[in-house]
Motif scaffolding. Structure first.
Motif, PDB file in Angstrom:
ATOM      1  N   GLU A 160     -13.414 -22.098 -19.567  1.00 42.07           N
ATOM      2  CA  GLU A 160     -13.495 -21.448 -18.252  1.00 42.07           C
ATOM      3  C   GLU A 160     -14.690 -20.503 -18.171  1.00 42.07           C
ATOM      4  OE1 GLU A 160      -9.846 -19.970 -16.270  1.00 42.07           O
ATOM      5  OE2 GLU A 160      -8.876 -20.679 -18.114  1.00 42.07           O
ATOM      6  N   GLU A 163     -17.869 -22.641 -17.868  1.00 38.53           N
ATOM      7  CA  GLU A 163     -17.996 -23.232 -16.535  1.00 38.53           C
ATOM      8  C   GLU A 163     -18.355 -22.176 -15.501  1.00 38.53           C
ATOM      9  OE1 GLU A 163     -14.219 -25.192 -16.029  1.00 38.53           O
ATOM     10  OE2 GLU A 163     -14.884 -26.991 -17.109  1.00 38.53           O
ATOM     11  N   HIS A 164     -17.773 -21.000 -15.639  1.00 38.62           N
ATOM     12  CA  HIS A 164     -18.070 -19.911 -14.719  1.00 38.62           C
ATOM     13  C   HIS A 164     -19.540 -19.533 -14.800  1.00 38.62           C
ATOM     14  CE1 HIS A 164     -17.558 -15.490 -13.489  1.00 38.62           C
ATOM     15  NE2 HIS A 164     -17.665 -16.219 -12.408  1.00 38.62           N
ATOM     16  N   HIS A 165     -20.056 -19.440 -16.007  1.00 43.39           N
ATOM     17  CA  HIS A 165     -21.472 -19.113 -16.185  1.00 43.39           C
ATOM     18  C   HIS A 165     -22.362 -20.174 -15.548  1.00 43.39           C
ATOM     19  CE1 HIS A 165     -25.315 -18.099 -17.911  1.00 43.39           C
ATOM     20  NE2 HIS A 165     -25.412 -19.355 -18.296  1.00 43.39           N
ATOM     21  N   LEU A 166     -22.015 -21.439 -15.755  1.00 46.23           N
ATOM     22  CA  LEU A 166     -22.844 -22.517 -15.209  1.00 46.23           C
ATOM     23  C   LEU A 166     -22.834 -22.507 -13.679  1.00 46.23           C
ATOM     24  CD1 LEU A 166     -21.953 -25.347 -17.738  1.00 46.23           C
ATOM     25  CD2 LEU A 166     -24.084 -24.031 -17.597  1.00 46.23           C
ATOM     26  N   ARG A 167     -21.711 -22.097 -13.086  1.00 44.95           N
ATOM     27  CA  ARG A 167     -21.626 -22.004 -11.619  1.00 44.95           C
ATOM     28  C   ARG A 167     -22.443 -20.836 -11.082  1.00 44.95           C
ATOM     29  NH1 ARG A 167     -16.185 -22.710 -12.482  1.00 44.95           N
ATOM     30  NH2 ARG A 167     -15.800 -20.504 -12.071  1.00 44.95           N
ATOM     31  N   ASP A 168     -22.409 -19.703 -11.778  1.00 52.19           N
ATOM     32  CA  ASP A 168     -23.051 -18.500 -11.254  1.00 52.19           C
ATOM     33  C   ASP A 168     -23.582 -17.653 -12.404  1.00 52.19           C
ATOM     34  OD1 ASP A 168     -23.902 -16.307  -9.862  1.00 52.19           O
ATOM     35  OD2 ASP A 168     -21.960 -15.803  -9.019  1.00 52.19           O
ATOM     36  N   LYS A 169     -24.806 -17.927 -12.819  1.00 50.92           N
ATOM     37  CA  LYS A 169     -25.399 -17.254 -13.975  1.00 50.92           C
ATOM     38  C   LYS A 169     -25.652 -15.771 -13.740  1.00 50.92           C
ATOM     39  CE  LYS A 169     -27.500 -21.387 -15.774  1.00 50.92           C
ATOM     40  NZ  LYS A 169     -28.627 -22.031 -16.360  1.00 50.92           N
ATOM     41  N   CYS A 171     -23.563 -13.757 -11.873  1.00 48.91           N
ATOM     42  CA  CYS A 171     -22.345 -13.153 -11.367  1.00 48.91           C
ATOM     43  C   CYS A 171     -22.150 -11.752 -11.941  1.00 48.91           C
ATOM     44  CB  CYS A 171     -21.146 -14.020 -11.740  1.00 48.91           C
ATOM     45  SG  CYS A 171     -19.594 -13.395 -11.104  1.00 48.91           S
TER      46      CYS A 171
END
Length: 188
Positions: A160, A163-169, A171
């Motif tokens: 998770e 994936e979160h990092h890949l969606r919004d580096k 954030c």
């Protein structure tokens, strides 16, 4: 700091010639692990990354210590991350056991403190796992690198977080960059 080394020398001096009682010799025998640790702790302290600090709660027990990593660059810059390192009796044939005590949102560290770092694995497919030639210095430098160049989003332990990092580096949660769990932004 190396009080165990002093103790080893003192015990050797007290023991004297080998003609002493074998039963008392066996109770004073120092493990291979402890002999290695005296040397390795001295080497570690001389070569500690500037972003790391070690703490030995009991200076007579070099097999248990805490490591604090305070990254000075990257996603985790400014954070303070605590690790617990325990060196088993079978060291250096088996790796130290390491746990992250700081709750962190990281692709290679679970929220319960498990760590994915190949050099901490006894058996590794890629050949970069633990070997008897590795030392505590390698472990500390490896943990430090988890916050910079060993940050792995391709083969994560915490899927998770990766994936979160890949969606919004970029954030940011509550003013911090990519360091908190998803529960932080559920409340914002």
């Amino acid at each position: 700091m190396l009080t165990l080394a002093s103790k080893l020398k003192r015990d050797d001096g007290v023991r004297g010639p080998r003609a002493s009682n074998p039963a008392s010799d066996s109770t004073r025998r120092v493990s291979v692990r402890d002999k290695l640790l005296v040397k390795e702790v001295a080497e570690l302290e001389a070569n500690l990354p500037c972003t790391c600090k070690v703490n030995f709660p009991d200076p007579n027990k070099l097999h248990y210590f805490q490591l604090t990593v305070i990254p000075d660059e990257g996603y985790y810059q400014g954070g303070k991350f605590q690790f617990e390192i325990e060196v088993p009796d079978a060291y250096n044939m088996v790796p130290p056991k390491v746990k992250c005590l700081t709750r962190i949102w990281h692709p290679n560290i679970t929220e319960t403190g498990e760590i994915c770092l190949s050099l901490l694995r006894e058996h590794s497919i890629d050949g970069t796992g633990w070997a008897p030639t590795r030392t505590l210095k390698d472990v500390v430098w490896g943990l430090n690198s988890l916050f910079t160049d060993l940050l792995n989003f391709d083969d994560p332990l915490n899927i998770e977080a990766a994936e979160h990092h890949l969606r919004d580096k970029t954030c940011r949660f509550h003013g911090h960059t990519f360091r908190h769990s998803p529960s932080c932004h559920k409340h914002s």
